[in-house]
Design an enzyme around this catalytic site. Sequence first.
Site, PDB file in Angstrom:
ATOM      1  N   CYS A 229      -8.468  63.723  72.927  1.00 22.01           N
ATOM      2  CA  CYS A 229      -9.520  64.728  72.764  1.00 22.01           C
ATOM      3  C   CYS A 229     -10.390  64.783  74.018  1.00 22.01           C
ATOM      4  CB  CYS A 229     -10.378  64.406  71.542  1.00 22.01           C
ATOM      5  SG  CYS A 229     -11.828  65.479  71.404  1.00 22.01           S
TER       6      CYS A 229
ATOM      7  N   CYS B   4     -14.309  63.731  73.406  1.00 18.38           N
ATOM      8  CA  CYS B   4     -14.742  62.372  73.074  1.00 18.38           C
ATOM      9  C   CYS B   4     -15.257  61.690  74.355  1.00 18.38           C
ATOM     10  CB  CYS B   4     -13.565  61.582  72.501  1.00 18.38           C
ATOM     11  SG  CYS B   4     -13.295  61.853  70.729  1.00 18.38           S
TER      12      CYS B   4
ATOM     13  N   HIS C 133     -15.830  61.942  66.777  1.00 19.32           N
ATOM     14  CA  HIS C 133     -14.751  62.938  66.700  1.00 19.32           C
ATOM     15  C   HIS C 133     -14.554  63.479  65.281  1.00 19.32           C
ATOM     16  CE1 HIS C 133     -10.948  64.776  68.074  1.00 19.32           C
ATOM     17  NE2 HIS C 133     -10.490  64.468  66.880  1.00 19.32           N
TER      18      HIS C 133
ATOM     19  N   ASN D 183     -17.707  77.871  66.251  1.00 24.13           N
ATOM     20  CA  ASN D 183     -16.541  78.222  65.438  1.00 24.13           C
ATOM     21  C   ASN D 183     -16.099  76.937  64.767  1.00 24.13           C
ATOM     22  OD1 ASN D 183     -16.558  80.805  66.563  1.00 24.13           O
ATOM     23  ND2 ASN D 183     -15.145  80.225  68.187  1.00 24.13           N
TER      24      ASN D 183
ATOM     25  N   HIS E 106     -13.016  68.373  67.546  1.00 27.32           N
ATOM     26  CA  HIS E 106     -14.260  67.627  67.789  1.00 27.32           C
ATOM     27  C   HIS E 106     -15.469  68.556  67.547  1.00 27.32           C
ATOM     28  CE1 HIS E 106     -16.120  64.096  69.936  1.00 27.32           C
ATOM     29  NE2 HIS E 106     -17.140  64.924  69.804  1.00 27.32           N
TER      30      HIS E 106
ATOM     31  N   HIS F  21     -18.217  70.753  68.020  1.00 20.61           N
ATOM     32  CA  HIS F  21     -18.804  71.323  69.230  1.00 20.61           C
ATOM     33  C   HIS F  21     -19.100  72.801  69.030  1.00 20.61           C
ATOM     34  CE1 HIS F  21     -14.699  72.825  69.732  1.00 20.61           C
ATOM     35  NE2 HIS F  21     -15.134  73.628  70.677  1.00 20.61           N
TER      36      HIS F  21
ATOM     37  N   GLN G  90     -20.447  76.489  71.481  1.00 18.24           N
ATOM     38  CA  GLN G  90     -20.331  77.084  72.805  1.00 18.24           C
ATOM     39  C   GLN G  90     -21.556  77.948  73.073  1.00 18.24           C
ATOM     40  OE1 GLN G  90     -16.257  78.561  73.839  1.00 18.24           O
ATOM     41  NE2 GLN G  90     -15.921  78.345  71.647  1.00 18.24           N
TER      42      GLN G  90
HETATM   43 ZN   LIG Z   1     -13.107  64.062  70.075  1.00 14.41          ZN
END
Ligand SMILES: [Zn+2]
Length: 362
Positions: free
Chosen positions: A74, A77, A138, A178, A189, A191, A193
């Site tokens: 990933c 991470c 994660h 999203n 993971h 997150h 934007q």
């Molecule tokens: Zn991750």
Amino acid sequence: MTIAQRTAIRLSDGRELIYFDETDGHDRNAWPDKRDLPTPPAASQLRHDPLVDEWVAVAAHRQTRTFLPPSDKCPLCPSTPEFSTEIPAPDYDVVTFENQFPSFSARVHPDEIASVTDLVPVRPGTGRCEVVCFTSDHNSSFGALTPARVRTVVDVLADRTASLSELPGVEQVFPFENRGIEIGVTLSHPHGQIYAYPMVTPRTRLMLNAAAKHHRATGNSLYADVLAAERASGDRVIASNEHWTAYVPAAARWPFEVHVAPHRRRPDIPALSGPERDAFAPLYLDVLRRFDALFDKPMPYISAWHQAVTGEGRDLGYLHLQLFSIRRAADKLKYLAGSESAMGAFINDIVPEKAAQLLKNL
Ligand SMILES: [Zn+2]
């Protein structure tokens, strides 16, 4: 919680990464990016579609971006001795960095901008796209963050909105998340934007036109009037506190759609007061909990912050968050098919009052 320490570094290809730490005393410069990365791609092209008077971004390089890597590969991470990720340090609280495969960037190569026809002007997609990692964990999700961490994330979005709004040519800053492979997420993971657009987006332009018309007719803020009416009616309100109300819009387009809006009119996230930022966290987490409880499984969603534009029309903006899902039943998704995709005419299978009732009862 809030930001105790802010450290900006450069990744090996020149992109900026910022650590937002909730405690101080971190030496973030002790962890340089040791990867040998290629030069980031040039900015995309903006082509103007004369038939609908809209700009379309064309970014060919995004086809090569990472797609659902295994969890030990990933890129969001923290780095380990075995695997270097986008974040060089072995831990972090919240980080933001420039997207490696951005739709918009400052890397403009004028020679590459060819004209198409006289009716289709082309200009460089200047701007910036950033990734925001909400946690180093994660396997977490936004809904599992503590209220303290959500407060930190709001402060980070305020920091980034203020900075990106200052970039030359940026007309609008859009933070969003999203969530779920059903939405097309390519990295699991947790997150979000941030897009800093070199134009006003089509949806925002429609909203500004409607707000301007209402202001000319009544002298009022359209969104403020809509919010006041929803609060007075209460039919579609699913949760509220001293500073925020969450409600299903009366003409919702999506099976499950909620607006979370501050009671006081604010143009953007930087304008939110400390108490407003604190009060946002528990309310939004409550709404996300209700979303996941609807079908007793993680709800795929898009969470979108609507902020005032940086230029003309800024005075018409009213900050609010729009959260919506494409899931309409436990095993059914809503796809944007003929009417929505070709005509832009939404057909919602769930009556908004019913959706509000379902969410309220959870
Ligand atoms: Zn991750």
